[in-house]
Design an enzyme around this catalytic site. Sequence first.
Site, PDB file in Angstrom:
ATOM      1  CD  GLU A   7      -1.750  -2.318   1.687  1.00 49.12           C
ATOM      2  OE1 GLU A   7      -0.553  -2.566   1.969  1.00 49.12           O
ATOM      3  OE2 GLU A   7      -2.661  -3.144   1.867  1.00 49.12           O
ATOM      4  CG  PHE A  39      -9.735  -9.256  11.756  1.00 50.29           C
ATOM      5  CD1 PHE A  39      -8.480  -9.657  12.205  1.00 50.29           C
ATOM      6  CD2 PHE A  39     -10.003  -9.320  10.403  1.00 50.29           C
ATOM      7  CE1 PHE A  39      -7.524 -10.125  11.317  1.00 50.29           C
ATOM      8  CE2 PHE A  39      -9.055  -9.787   9.500  1.00 50.29           C
ATOM      9  CZ  PHE A  39      -7.811 -10.182   9.966  1.00 50.29           C
ATOM     10  CD  GLN A  40      -7.359  -7.074   8.049  1.00 51.38           C
ATOM     11  OE1 GLN A  40      -8.287  -6.832   7.286  1.00 51.38           O
ATOM     12  NE2 GLN A  40      -6.212  -7.606   7.642  1.00 51.38           N
ATOM     13  CE  LYS A  48     -17.518  -6.352   4.270  1.00 50.71           C
ATOM     14  NZ  LYS A  48     -17.067  -7.671   4.729  1.00 50.71           N
ATOM     15  CG  MET A  80      22.852  11.308   1.945  1.00 48.44           C
ATOM     16  SD  MET A  80      24.096  12.373   1.186  1.00 48.44           S
ATOM     17  CE  MET A  80      23.170  13.029  -0.205  1.00 48.44           C
TER      18      MET A  80
END
Lengths: 176, 590
Positions: free
Chosen positions: B66, B128-129, B178, B496
């Site tokens: 993501e 959940f999640q 949802k 760097m």
Amino acid sequence: MLQTISILLENKPGALLRVTGVLSARGYNIESLTVAKTFDPELSRMTITVDVEDRLRAQVIKQMNKLVNVLQAVDLTDAPAVIREMVLLRVRCPQESRTAVLKEAEIFQARVVDSSVEGFAIEATGDPEKLDEFIDVMRSYGEIEVTRSGGVAMSLESKKLKLQPPVPAPAALQTT
Amino acid sequence: MQTTGAIQDTGKSPETGRLMTGAEMLLECLGREGVDCFFGYPGGVTLPFYDALYSHHIRHILVRHEENACFAAEGYARATGRVGVCCATSGPGATNLVTGLVDAMMDSIPIVAITGQVTSKLIGSDAFQEADTFGITRPATKHNFMVKNVHELPQIVHEAFYIAKTGRPGPVLVDIPKDVFQARGHYTPVDNIHLPGYRVFTEGHTGQIRRAAQLIWEAERPFVYAGGGIVAAGAAPELRELVEMADLPTVCTLMGLGALSSSHRNFISMPGMHGSYAANMGMTECDLLIALGTRFDDRVTGQLQQFARHARVIHVAIDPAEIGKNRTPDIPIVGDVKRVLQRMIKAMQELEAEFGAKKKDARRVWWDLVRGWMEEHPYDRSRDEKIIKPQHLMDEIDRLSNGQAIVTSDVGQHQMWAAQLIRFNEPRLWLNSGGLGAMGFGLPSAIGAQMARPDKLVFSICGDGGFQMSVPELATIASHALPIKIIVMNNGYLGMVRQWQTLFYNNRLSAVELDCFPDAEKLAGAYGFKGRTIDKPWELAAALEEAVKEPGPYLLNVKVSPDENVYPMVPAGGAIYEMVLGPPQPVAVA
Ligand SMILES: Cc1ncc(C[n+]2csc(CCOP(=O)(O)OP(=O)(O)O)c2C)c(N)n1
Ligand SMILES: [Mg+2]
């Protein structure tokens, strides 16, 4: 020195956190904060007292004004404004000092809201320094318990607030 | 018809409009906003949305992480100026977006991020999640929303786009539970945006603009400091007109490269920590600094007290909070830099007869000085016979690009050399993570850029470190046969960081060695496209040409000299005129 900021913001979930986030993200500790909805139930008025370094004050106000939910944030610290706070105080005092306590309350124009054999519950309003004194005085009579509201402030300047009018959505969003 | 955007929480839908699910409404809104493709990764709570997407014409690019959905959306937005869209599921999907959101915030890139949320009645139950996406992303976005009711969905989505692309652009996140995706409601088109606290300043103060115009004519040593705001505002034509009209030496910041063509005779280079000698001396010695769409970033100014110490400052910025944040300007102008420049040019034309010729001689002396600095210490483009120097690599890419290609960069030494040595003749060609400096940006942003500009040659220049942060996206590139030319500048180090350890930590190289880089030919081959590793200077030009000629993606792993440092360098906290111009010269021992 403490800075007093008055903010007009949308009465929406998360709006308060956005404002306090400007301060907490910079590590500032909020001394007091009050908020309640205004005449217009879609808006809230918030007063924050916070200790911000002088050179960063303007920046903090600008950052708050930048928030999408904020209509106006103004620094009232050095502006003509009234700042008031409320204290609820319970004092436990022996019988012999009851009259003296009532007398002191009267001097501070405080109101007794409850009385019992143990002592009084008193409500006082005023500017924060005056309330500090009030609390000190009461403490000298016995054990006390205090709840303070934090300041509520109002500007005495007639600053015009320019409201953003609704923006017409692009035609593409409207046609079906 | 909604007359205000105030949240309707009545649970009652408007009587008119088509009946559809929240998921369908979202797609309808995206379509109306002109979204042709977006980048995402599905999950449990976005299932209803992805189901609606199944039979919809908007293109979805399945990335492999993501974070890269957001970076790809940024690449799309940076390459076009349009709003980039990304999508993630609740919990881990949403938290994975955060780096990209902050990146877009720092660089003012218009992004709309859609996240799924657990069903409304489960919110707050550690379902959940579940993650508090609204809370987590509040400081990572320009604004964010949580949709509570399907009826408010269209208004919120359009407001999100409006906020993302207007004023100072930035990322806006919309969190959608949802059940809101599943709920049905009547879709009515949105006819206004109601954001009472959101103000955008565009015009600039007339008096200040006039004063600025006069100051520009009157200055003996004027200097333009142009930033990413010029790119964001589409103000490159106006910048050019201004610069040519008064013959102003001009630097473009890391975010502003291309705002004035690198091939323009008034273009000096990039200023700042790894900016050129001439750019930094110009900033230091000028008597008028014209700062346009820029924010006096610490990587540009170095020590603030010494920055542009002789100069009066004109600062044009759309964000009032940037004015006076780091440097108090003499002429502050809050406005859209395109609009302000148009008006400033007009004011300058009016004043030209009166002031235009006055400072001609002083200006000539100033230009001589600036040109002198440019000739005295140009960027190092040196080559070596045995080993490929990083500068050689960038020089060759520059030759092939000829100021035209899109170049995305990751973060590190390669980024600085690319910014120094590759020309950009237009805005929106140089895409890099400027403010946040987020490694992992280079590859996924190229995906977004190539999707948006299929016509363009896209180079993605990565370090051997950053490349490995986004290596999963090789699959996305392969899957869409995106002809991106991935050039890994492989110095075997987190270069760097190694440079700072070398220069400031007694060369104690701690945790910076990158052994075990994959075989590029095999790696690319595993994904079904071509790759190659080279380490000989005489192979470089031909290898790059071969990569460019290849119709599909190409992974070119270029092994470069490992110990090279980027110069000039302003040590952190130093004044920008205190540049270290190169490695210490070997001293002959008698
Ligand atoms: C996500 C992230 N982690 C760490 C850093 C710190 N950092 C800046 S540059 C750099 C080294 C990058 O190495 P490489 O990708 O090989 O590029 P090089 O400098 O060698 O060109 C690191 C670790 C960062 N910018 N971003
Ligand atoms: Mg490296």
